[in-house]
Design a protein around this motif. Structure first.
Motif, PDB file in Angstrom:
ATOM      1  N   LEU A 362     -22.728  18.466  16.704  1.00 10.91           N
ATOM      2  CA  LEU A 362     -21.105  18.360  18.114  1.00 10.91           C
ATOM      3  C   LEU A 362     -20.082  17.978  17.469  1.00 10.91           C
ATOM      4  CD1 LEU A 362     -23.602  18.150  20.970  1.00 10.91           C
ATOM      5  CD2 LEU A 362     -22.463  20.552  20.040  1.00 10.91           C
ATOM      6  N   VAL A 363     -18.937  19.167  17.902  1.00 12.73           N
ATOM      7  CA  VAL A 363     -17.482  17.716  16.988  1.00 12.73           C
ATOM      8  C   VAL A 363     -16.417  17.977  18.331  1.00 12.73           C
ATOM      9  CG1 VAL A 363     -17.865  18.485  14.740  1.00 12.73           C
ATOM     10  CG2 VAL A 363     -16.717  19.976  15.848  1.00 12.73           C
ATOM     11  N   ALA A 364     -15.648  17.523  18.078  1.00  9.41           N
ATOM     12  CA  ALA A 364     -14.827  17.682  19.664  1.00  9.41           C
ATOM     13  C   ALA A 364     -14.286  18.760  18.952  1.00  9.41           C
ATOM     14  CB  ALA A 364     -13.736  16.100  19.318  1.00  9.41           C
ATOM     15  N   ALA A 365     -13.618  19.480  20.374  1.00 11.00           N
ATOM     16  CA  ALA A 365     -13.059  20.909  20.516  1.00 11.00           C
ATOM     17  C   ALA A 365     -11.394  20.351  20.988  1.00 11.00           C
ATOM     18  CB  ALA A 365     -13.895  21.989  21.687  1.00 11.00           C
ATOM     19  N   VAL A 366     -10.567  20.316  20.159  1.00  6.52           N
ATOM     20  CA  VAL A 366      -9.168  19.540  20.275  1.00  6.52           C
ATOM     21  C   VAL A 366      -8.467  20.633  20.266  1.00  6.52           C
ATOM     22  CG1 VAL A 366      -7.479  18.246  19.747  1.00  6.52           C
ATOM     23  CG2 VAL A 366      -9.983  17.721  19.304  1.00  6.52           C
ATOM     24  N   ASP A 367      -7.550  20.738  20.983  1.00 12.87           N
ATOM     25  CA  ASP A 367      -5.890  21.713  21.204  1.00 12.87           C
ATOM     26  C   ASP A 367      -5.138  21.342  20.197  1.00 12.87           C
ATOM     27  OD1 ASP A 367      -3.501  22.354  22.084  1.00 12.87           O
ATOM     28  OD2 ASP A 367      -4.990  24.307  22.938  1.00 12.87           O
ATOM     29  N   PRO A 368      -4.239  22.411  19.238  1.00 12.55           N
ATOM     30  CA  PRO A 368      -3.304  21.747  18.340  1.00 12.55           C
ATOM     31  C   PRO A 368      -2.914  20.393  19.318  1.00 12.55           C
ATOM     32  CG  PRO A 368      -4.433  24.093  18.028  1.00 12.55           C
ATOM     33  CD  PRO A 368      -4.903  23.846  19.457  1.00 12.55           C
ATOM     34  N   SER A 369      -1.617  20.948  20.521  1.00 15.52           N
ATOM     35  CA  SER A 369      -0.754  19.826  20.743  1.00 15.52           C
ATOM     36  C   SER A 369      -1.089  19.033  20.691  1.00 15.52           C
ATOM     37  CB  SER A 369      -0.631  21.251  22.106  1.00 15.52           C
ATOM     38  OG  SER A 369      -2.123  20.894  22.885  1.00 15.52           O
ATOM     39  N   HIS A 370      -2.937  18.469  20.751  1.00 14.75           N
ATOM     40  CA  HIS A 370      -2.882  17.050  20.975  1.00 14.75           C
ATOM     41  C   HIS A 370      -3.025  16.007  19.781  1.00 14.75           C
ATOM     42  CE1 HIS A 370      -5.810  18.658  24.410  1.00 14.75           C
ATOM     43  NE2 HIS A 370      -4.758  17.717  24.664  1.00 14.75           N
ATOM     44  N   ASN A 371      -2.501  15.187  19.987  1.00 18.44           N
ATOM     45  CA  ASN A 371      -1.887  13.771  19.322  1.00 18.44           C
ATOM     46  C   ASN A 371      -3.460  13.036  18.038  1.00 18.44           C
ATOM     47  OD1 ASN A 371      -1.230  12.762  16.539  1.00 18.44           O
ATOM     48  ND2 ASN A 371      -0.776  11.232  18.319  1.00 18.44           N
ATOM     49  N   SER A 373      -5.999  13.373  14.805  1.00 18.03           N
ATOM     50  CA  SER A 373      -5.992  14.077  13.053  1.00 18.03           C
ATOM     51  C   SER A 373      -7.179  14.763  12.408  1.00 18.03           C
ATOM     52  CB  SER A 373      -6.375  12.033  12.176  1.00 18.03           C
ATOM     53  OG  SER A 373      -7.415  11.747  12.610  1.00 18.03           O
ATOM     54  N   ALA A 374      -6.838  15.616  11.684  1.00 20.13           N
ATOM     55  CA  ALA A 374      -7.585  16.711  11.117  1.00 20.13           C
ATOM     56  C   ALA A 374      -9.690  15.691  11.028  1.00 20.13           C
ATOM     57  CB  ALA A 374      -7.187  17.309  10.644  1.00 20.13           C
ATOM     58  N   ALA A 375      -9.124  15.184  10.260  1.00 15.63           N
ATOM     59  CA  ALA A 375     -10.760  14.181  10.417  1.00 15.63           C
ATOM     60  C   ALA A 375     -11.497  13.383  11.515  1.00 15.63           C
ATOM     61  CB  ALA A 375     -10.529  12.730   9.143  1.00 15.63           C
ATOM     62  N   GLU A 376     -10.533  13.230  12.250  1.00 12.67           N
ATOM     63  CA  GLU A 376     -11.537  12.828  13.919  1.00 12.67           C
ATOM     64  C   GLU A 376     -12.112  14.685  14.337  1.00 12.67           C
ATOM     65  OE1 GLU A 376     -13.296  10.849  16.671  1.00 12.67           O
ATOM     66  OE2 GLU A 376     -12.225   9.812  14.828  1.00 12.67           O
ATOM     67  N   GLN A 377     -11.001  15.254  13.939  1.00 15.29           N
ATOM     68  CA  GLN A 377     -12.256  15.987  14.329  1.00 15.29           C
ATOM     69  C   GLN A 377     -12.849  17.148  14.201  1.00 15.29           C
ATOM     70  OE1 GLN A 377      -8.744  19.547  15.083  1.00 15.29           O
ATOM     71  NE2 GLN A 377      -6.965  18.349  15.337  1.00 15.29           N
ATOM     72  N   GLU A 378     -12.960  16.521  12.713  1.00 16.18           N
ATOM     73  CA  GLU A 378     -14.316  17.030  12.244  1.00 16.18           C
ATOM     74  C   GLU A 378     -16.096  16.444  12.203  1.00 16.18           C
ATOM     75  OE1 GLU A 378     -14.926  19.795   9.906  1.00 16.18           O
ATOM     76  OE2 GLU A 378     -12.907  20.342  10.931  1.00 16.18           O
TER      77      GLU A 378
END
Length: 420
Positions: A362-371, A373-378
């Protein structure tokens, strides 16, 4: 006298005094006043009220100079970094009030030190860097599941049990009752920490905590009005259930091949917690004062009083622990199809060795509008997978706690014919 000798003598002294109290004073405990009774288990991180006689028996340890005591407990904490040796740290916090206060000051949360020490650590977020690695054992005969800390089960046994769950089938779904011990799954017990409840199809689950994750209001169990007789629930037992998260599995109507698709909404964790300098709710202690908040009023003689703990209607959505802030949403990390192996693959870094539809990351489901980082999303926040017959690994990161991660993993054990 060496440090280990001091700790061993303290442990032996506590065991002897406890056994003497159990045999000689067990018949008269009900005659004591509340100020003379130990009101918290020895392994929990809450203040303990001692009797005068107990203070006298432990006088030589309670009266150590604070500087010396601080140095002793700090050395013990630094030397015993894993279980079962870490039990010595718990023993230090069980000697008396002064030892407990200093132990509580020295021992950090799992987010800060990456270690689990006291039971309340199971409700606190995990570390941000390296995950806390655990494994789950399933007992099919008794429908029970046991969470242990460690890479894999040890050959000699003696693994540290963190949480246990029992699967209870109902006419409309399934409950997984979660406890601190392996042999008590009653909601009328102070070992009860929460539960996981499914719908009839096993496609949607709700995580209930026995206490709110913060001072803010979180929705109570709003499925129906929960009523308890005053004789059935101890006044010190957290009989309330707070909805802190939901887990949904997508229906696989076309019966396509691939892993299950799941979506987790953690209502008690704000999305901002995974941002830089973000904070997740971190409870400091278990709730033991429900008798002050929900004590039943005296009623007519010979009749039981029924206390209603439900305060919300079924149509109300769960309330975020951080007010109106957006909750954290977790999703499956997309697997890739391996042509040679002819299966869906994820990089579990050696922690999963058996293919199963239960395996997930499981990873975070983040909208592009949120600040964010890509590393945190992965970054994988929770991973779960099979390594043998009825043995599974569970590794979790901040901002999830061991209790929340265990509840999410339990949802994978329930039967889901419409999702596979």
């Amino acid at each position: 006298m060496s440090l280990k000798s001091i700790v061993r003598e303290i442990k032996d002294g506590m065991g002897g005094s406890m056994s003497r109290r159990g045999s000689g004073e067990g018949k008269h405990w009900h005659r004591r006043t509340r100020s003379q009774i130990v009101v918290a288990p020895a392994d929990q991180k809450e203040p303990i009220v001692h009797s005068l006689s107990e203070s006298i028996r432990q006088g030589r340890w309670a009266n150590l100079p604070p500087e010396l005591l601080l140095d002793i407990i700090r050395r013990v904490e630094e030397s015993e970094t894993s279980w079962p040796g870490r039990a010595v740290v718990v023993f230090c916090g069980s000697v008396c009030r002064s030892w407990r206060a200093i132990t509580s000051e020295i021992v950090k949360t799992p987010e800060q030190c990456g270690r689990i020490t006291f039971p309340i650590s199971l409700k606190q977020p995990g570390p941000r860097e390296s995950p806390i690695q655990c494994f789950i054992k399933r007992n099919r005969a008794t429908s029970t599941y046991f969470l242990y800390v460690g890479l894999v089960p040890s050959e000699v046994g003696g693994d540290k049990l963190l949480l246990a769950a029992k699967k209870i089938r109902r006419a409309t779904g399934t409950d997984f009752v979660i406890s601190l011990v392996a042999d008590d799954f009653s909601r009328a017990s102070n070992k009860y920490v929460g539960k996981l409840r499914s719908n009839f199809l096993g496609t949607k689950f709700t995580i209930y905590d026995s206490q709110p994750p913060s001072e803010a209001a979180v929705q109570l169990n709003s499925r129906s009005s929960r009523r308890f007789h005053s004789k059935q629930v101890s006044p010190r037992v957290p009989a309330c259930n707070y909805s802190i998260g939901t887990i949904s599995y997508e229906l696989n109507v076309l019966r396509t091949r691939g892993p299950r698709r799941m979506n987790c909404i953690m209502h008690s964790i704000p999305l901002s917690s995974i941002q830089e300098d973000g904070k997740a709710p971190t409870p400091a202690s278990f709730i033991h004062s429900f008798d002050e908040q929900f004590s039943p009023l005296p009623g007519p003689k010979g009749k039981d009083i029924i206390t209603d703990f439900s305060t919300t209607s079924p149509s109300e959505p769960p309330v975020s622990a951080q007010g109106s802030e957006e909750p954290l949403v977790l999703k499956n990390k997309a697997p890739r199809w391996h042509e040679q192996l002819q299966c869906w693959c994820l990089n579990f870094r050696g922690r999963v060795t058996v293919a199963s539809v239960k395996n997930f990351q499981l990873v975070a489901a983040v909208d592009p509008s949120h600040n964010i980082s890509a590393a945190e999303q992965e970054r994988v926040i929770l991973q779960f997978g099979k390594i043998g017959k009825d043995i599974f690994t569970m590794d979790y990161h901040y901002p999830l706690s061991a209790f929340q991660a265990f509840a999410v993993c339990l949802s994978s054990f329930d039967t889901k014919p419409a999702c596979e």
